[in-house]
Design a protein around this motif. Structure first.
Motif, PDB file in Angstrom:
ATOM      1  N   ALA A  35       0.837  -1.207   0.000  1.00 41.18           N
ATOM      2  CA  ALA A  35       0.000   0.000   0.000  1.00 41.18           C
ATOM      3  C   ALA A  35       0.870   1.255   0.000  1.00 41.18           C
ATOM      4  N   GLY A  36       1.937   1.243   0.818  1.00 37.97           N
ATOM      5  CA  GLY A  36       2.824   2.399   0.884  1.00 37.97           C
ATOM      6  C   GLY A  36       3.503   2.678  -0.442  1.00 37.97           C
ATOM      7  N   LEU A  37       3.973   1.616  -1.119  1.00 35.86           N
ATOM      8  CA  LEU A  37       4.659   1.792  -2.403  1.00 35.86           C
ATOM      9  C   LEU A  37       3.701   2.284  -3.484  1.00 35.86           C
ATOM     10  N   LEU A  38       2.456   1.787  -3.456  1.00 36.34           N
ATOM     11  CA  LEU A  38       1.472   2.244  -4.433  1.00 36.34           C
ATOM     12  C   LEU A  38       1.173   3.735  -4.240  1.00 36.34           C
ATOM     13  N   TYR A  39       0.968   4.148  -2.985  1.00 38.64           N
ATOM     14  CA  TYR A  39       0.752   5.570  -2.697  1.00 38.64           C
ATOM     15  C   TYR A  39       1.984   6.397  -3.055  1.00 38.64           C
ATOM     16  N   LEU A  40       3.168   5.856  -2.731  1.00 35.06           N
ATOM     17  CA  LEU A  40       4.411   6.588  -3.003  1.00 35.06           C
ATOM     18  C   LEU A  40       4.597   6.789  -4.499  1.00 35.06           C
ATOM     19  N   GLY A  41       4.284   5.758  -5.284  1.00 33.04           N
ATOM     20  CA  GLY A  41       4.374   5.892  -6.739  1.00 33.04           C
ATOM     21  C   GLY A  41       3.465   6.976  -7.265  1.00 33.04           C
ATOM     22  N   SER A  42       2.274   7.082  -6.663  1.00 35.38           N
ATOM     23  CA  SER A  42       1.342   8.119  -7.103  1.00 35.38           C
ATOM     24  C   SER A  42       1.843   9.510  -6.743  1.00 35.38           C
ATOM     25  N   GLY A  43       2.313   9.663  -5.496  1.00 41.83           N
ATOM     26  CA  GLY A  43       2.733  10.984  -5.038  1.00 41.83           C
ATOM     27  C   GLY A  43       3.963  11.497  -5.768  1.00 41.83           C
ATOM     28  N   VAL A  44       5.004  10.673  -5.830  1.00 47.21           N
ATOM     29  CA  VAL A  44       6.239  11.092  -6.499  1.00 47.21           C
ATOM     30  C   VAL A  44       5.990  11.318  -7.983  1.00 47.21           C
ATOM     31  N   GLY A  45       5.244  10.403  -8.623  1.00 47.46           N
ATOM     32  CA  GLY A  45       4.986  10.523 -10.059  1.00 47.46           C
ATOM     33  C   GLY A  45       4.214  11.788 -10.402  1.00 47.46           C
ATOM     34  N   LEU A  46       3.170  12.083  -9.640  1.00 44.45           N
ATOM     35  CA  LEU A  46       2.347  13.261  -9.946  1.00 44.45           C
ATOM     36  C   LEU A  46       3.098  14.559  -9.710  1.00 44.45           C
ATOM     37  N   LEU A  47       3.899  14.612  -8.646  1.00 46.41           N
ATOM     38  CA  LEU A  47       4.654  15.846  -8.384  1.00 46.41           C
ATOM     39  C   LEU A  47       5.733  16.057  -9.430  1.00 46.41           C
ATOM     40  N   LEU A  48       6.315  14.970  -9.959  1.00 46.06           N
ATOM     41  CA  LEU A  48       7.276  15.101 -11.053  1.00 46.06           C
ATOM     42  C   LEU A  48       6.583  15.599 -12.317  1.00 46.06           C
ATOM     43  N   VAL A  49       5.410  15.058 -12.595  1.00 45.21           N
ATOM     44  CA  VAL A  49       4.642  15.516 -13.763  1.00 45.21           C
ATOM     45  C   VAL A  49       4.307  16.994 -13.619  1.00 45.21           C
ATOM     46  N   ARG A  50       3.954  17.402 -12.415  1.00 44.28           N
ATOM     47  CA  ARG A  50       3.625  18.811 -12.177  1.00 44.28           C
ATOM     48  C   ARG A  50       4.839  19.707 -12.413  1.00 44.28           C
ATOM     49  N   CYS A  51       6.012  19.261 -11.967  1.00 41.35           N
ATOM     50  CA  CYS A  51       7.240  20.053 -12.192  1.00 41.35           C
ATOM     51  C   CYS A  51       7.556  20.157 -13.675  1.00 41.35           C
ATOM     52  N   ILE A  52       7.349  19.067 -14.416  1.00 44.02           N
ATOM     53  CA  ILE A  52       7.591  19.097 -15.858  1.00 44.02           C
ATOM     54  C   ILE A  52       6.590  20.029 -16.537  1.00 44.02           C
ATOM     55  N   ARG A  53       5.330  19.930 -16.132  1.00 44.13           N
ATOM     56  CA  ARG A  53       4.293  20.782 -16.720  1.00 44.13           C
ATOM     57  C   ARG A  53       4.578  22.253 -16.490  1.00 44.13           C
ATOM     58  N   ASP A  54       5.002  22.597 -15.272  1.00 46.62           N
ATOM     59  CA  ASP A  54       5.223  23.998 -14.905  1.00 46.62           C
ATOM     60  C   ASP A  54       6.673  24.453 -15.114  1.00 46.62           C
ATOM     61  N   ARG A  55       7.505  23.542 -15.659  1.00 46.44           N
ATOM     62  CA  ARG A  55       8.926  23.850 -15.892  1.00 46.44           C
ATOM     63  C   ARG A  55       9.611  24.290 -14.602  1.00 46.44           C
ATOM     64  N   GLY A  56       9.406  23.506 -13.569  1.00 48.24           N
ATOM     65  CA  GLY A  56       9.971  23.799 -12.253  1.00 48.24           C
ATOM     66  C   GLY A  56       8.880  23.811 -11.202  1.00 48.24           C
ATOM     67  N   TRP A  57       9.294  23.981  -9.944  1.00 49.83           N
ATOM     68  CA  TRP A  57       8.318  23.983  -8.861  1.00 49.83           C
ATOM     69  C   TRP A  57       7.628  25.331  -8.752  1.00 49.83           C
ATOM     70  N   LYS A  58       6.318  25.325  -8.688  1.00 47.23           N
ATOM     71  CA  LYS A  58       5.544  26.546  -8.519  1.00 47.23           C
ATOM     72  C   LYS A  58       4.649  26.404  -7.295  1.00 47.23           C
ATOM     73  N   PRO A  59       4.286  27.530  -6.677  1.00 47.56           N
ATOM     74  CA  PRO A  59       3.382  27.459  -5.510  1.00 47.56           C
ATOM     75  C   PRO A  59       2.100  26.728  -5.847  1.00 47.56           C
ATOM     76  N   SER A  60       1.462  26.188  -4.825  1.00 46.40           N
ATOM     77  CA  SER A  60       0.262  25.382  -5.026  1.00 46.40           C
ATOM     78  C   SER A  60      -0.914  26.190  -5.548  1.00 46.40           C
ATOM     79  N   GLY A  61      -0.950  27.484  -5.231  1.00 47.94           N
ATOM     80  CA  GLY A  61      -2.087  28.310  -5.624  1.00 47.94           C
ATOM     81  C   GLY A  61      -3.260  28.220  -4.673  1.00 47.94           C
ATOM     82  N   LEU A  62      -3.131  27.414  -3.603  1.00 49.32           N
ATOM     83  CA  LEU A  62      -4.197  27.314  -2.616  1.00 49.32           C
ATOM     84  C   LEU A  62      -4.267  28.589  -1.787  1.00 49.32           C
ATOM     85  N   SER A  63      -5.466  29.032  -1.505  1.00 50.11           N
ATOM     86  CA  SER A  63      -5.629  30.199  -0.646  1.00 50.11           C
ATOM     87  C   SER A  63      -5.460  29.791   0.811  1.00 50.11           C
TER      88      SER A  63
END
Length: 350
Positions: A35-63
Motif C-alpha cells: 500500500a505504501g509503495l502504491l501511494y508513493l508511486g502516485s505521489g512522487v509521479g504526480l509531483l514530477l509531472v507537475r514540475c515538468i508541466r510547470d517547468r519547475g516547482w511553482k506554488p500550489s495556488g491554494l488560498s
C-alpha cells in the motif's frame, strides 16, 4: 455524456485495474508495504509531472482558507484511513472487509447531503443504492470463502477507515477547484511515506528493484492518475455523485480480471453488473433544473468564457475567452435557470 462523469468512471476504472495488475506481479510484498509503495508511486509521479508541466516547482495556488481543508483530507484519507484498514484486516477476514468497504460511498453521500448540504433527489439516491447493491453482491463471500470473525474490533476498524475516506472525499471537494496535480500528489506522497514507515516498523522489507519499479508504476496510474481524475470529477459533480460512480471500481476491476487474466465469470458478477449498470443509468439520465442564485465568488480554476464566466481580462492577458485558461477571477451575483450538477459553481442550498 458529461465530462465530469467520464472523469469519475475513468478514475474508478484505473483504481479497479490496480488490484488485478498488482496481482500479476505475483510478489509476496507485505500488504502495508505494498500500500505504501502504491501511494508513493502516485505521489512522487504526480509531483514530477507537475514540475515538468510547470517547468519547475511553482506554488500550489491554494488560498489560506483552503489549506485546512487539504490538511484535513490528507490526515483522514492518507494517514488514518489506510492505517485503520490495515489494522482491521489483521482482525477480520478479507471477505468481511470487502463487504464493509461498501460503506465508503454510503458515508460519503450521507456527509455530503447532511453536513455539506449537497442536493439529492430520489433518482440519485436510488441510483447510489443500486450501485452499492452491486458492490455488495460482487464482494459477497462464497461458501468456500465465508468465515465469521469473532472480534468486532476488526469490522469496526474497517468501518472507521470508510468514515475517514468519506470525510476525505468531502474535504477534498472543498479544494477541488485548485490544482488537481498538487492535491493528488501531496496526498499520495504523504500517504506513501506514512504507510512505508509503518511497514518498516512492522519488520517488512523493501521490495527488490524488479518488483519496486512496476509497483510504483501501478501506483502512479491506479492511485495517482486515478486520484487526479477523481478530483476533477469532484469539481464538476460534487462528493456524493462522484463517490457513487467511483464505487463501480470493484466491478471494473473484476471485469479487467476476466478480460486480462482469463478469470471465470460467475452468476454473482452478472447480477452485480445489472445493479451497477442500472444505478449508473439513473445518474446519467438525471436532470436537475430550477431557478437558482449565484452568490459573489472569487476563485481560481481552468475555465472558458461560458455563461458563468463573463469577466474581462487585464490588459496584459491576451487570452481569447473561448480558449480554456486559468487565473483568479470573480463571479458576480446572478440568478438564472438551467440544468446543473452541484459543481464548484452550484453549491447552493435547496
Amino acid at each position: 455524456m458529461n465530462t465530469s462523469v467520464v472523469y469519475a468512471l475513468a478514475a474508478a476504472a484505473l483504481f479497479g485495474a490496480s488490484t488485478p495488475l498488482a496481482k500479476v506481479l505475483g510478489t509476496e510484498v507485505a500488504p502495508v508495504m505494498l500500500a505504501g509503495l502504491l501511494y508513493l508511486g502516485s505521489g512522487v509521479g504526480l509531483l514530477l509531472v507537475r514540475c515538468i508541466r510547470d517547468r519547475g516547482w511553482k506554488p500550489s495556488g491554494l488560498s489560506a482558507s483552503e489549506w485546512p481543508w487539504l490538511g484535513g483530507a490528507i490526515v483522514f484519507g492518507g494517514i488514518l484511513g489506510p492505517v485503520a484498514l490495515m489494522f482491521g484486516l489483521t482482525l477480520t477476514s478479507g471477505a468481511t472487509a470487502s463487504l464493509m468497504l461498501n460503506l465508503e460511498p454510503v458515508l460519503t453521500a450521507l456527509l455530503a447531503w447532511v453536513v455539506f448540504k449537497e442536493n439529492a433527489d430520489r433518482r440519485i439516491v436510488l441510483g447510489m443504492l443500486a450501485i452499492i447493491a452491486g458492490g455488495v453482491v460482487l464482494s459477497w463471500p462464497s461458501r468456500a470463502q465465508s468465515s465469521v470473525s469473532l472480534s468486532l474490533l476488526g469490522p469496526l476498524a474497517v468501518a472507521f477507515a470508510c468514515l475517514c475516506w468519506a470525510i476525505d472525499n468531502n474535504l477534498t471537494r472543498k479544494v477541488s477547484a485548485s490544482d488537481a496535480l498538487f492535491i493528488a500528489g501531496a496526498k499520495g506522497l504523504l500517504a506513501g511515506l506514512v504507510n512505508c514507515a509503518i511497514a518498516l516498523m512492522m519488520g517488512a522489507k523493501i521490495a527488490p528493484l524488479g518488483v519496486l519499479s512496476p509497483t510504483l508504476l501501478i501506483g502512479f496510474l491506479g492511485y495517482g492518475v486515478s486520484l487526479v481524475l477523481f478530483v476533477l470529477a469532484l469539481r464538476g459533480l460534487g462528493a456524493a455523485r462522484t463517490g457513487a460512480y467511483f464505487s463501480t471500481a470493484p466491478f471494473l476491476g473484476a471485469a479487467i480480471s476476466i478480460l486480462v487474466l482469463g478469470e471465470s465469470v460467475s452468476l454473482l458478477f452478472g447480477v452485480a453488473a445489472a445493479f451497477m449498470i442500472f444505478g449508473v443509468w439513473l445518474h446519467l439520465t438525471e436532470r436537475h433544473e430550477h431557478v437558482h442564485l449565484h452568490q459573489p465568488l472569487e476563485h481560481t480554476h481552468r475555465h472558458a468564457h461560458d455563461e458563468h464566466h463573463q469577466h474581462e481580462h487585464e490588459h496584459d492577458e491576451d487570452i481569447p475567452g473561448s480558449v480554456p485558461h486559468s487565473h483568479a477571477h470573480q463571479h458576480h451575483a446572478i440568478s438564472h435557470n438551467h440544468p446543473h450538477f452541484p459543481d464548484i459553481h452550484h453549491r447552493h442550498r435547496h
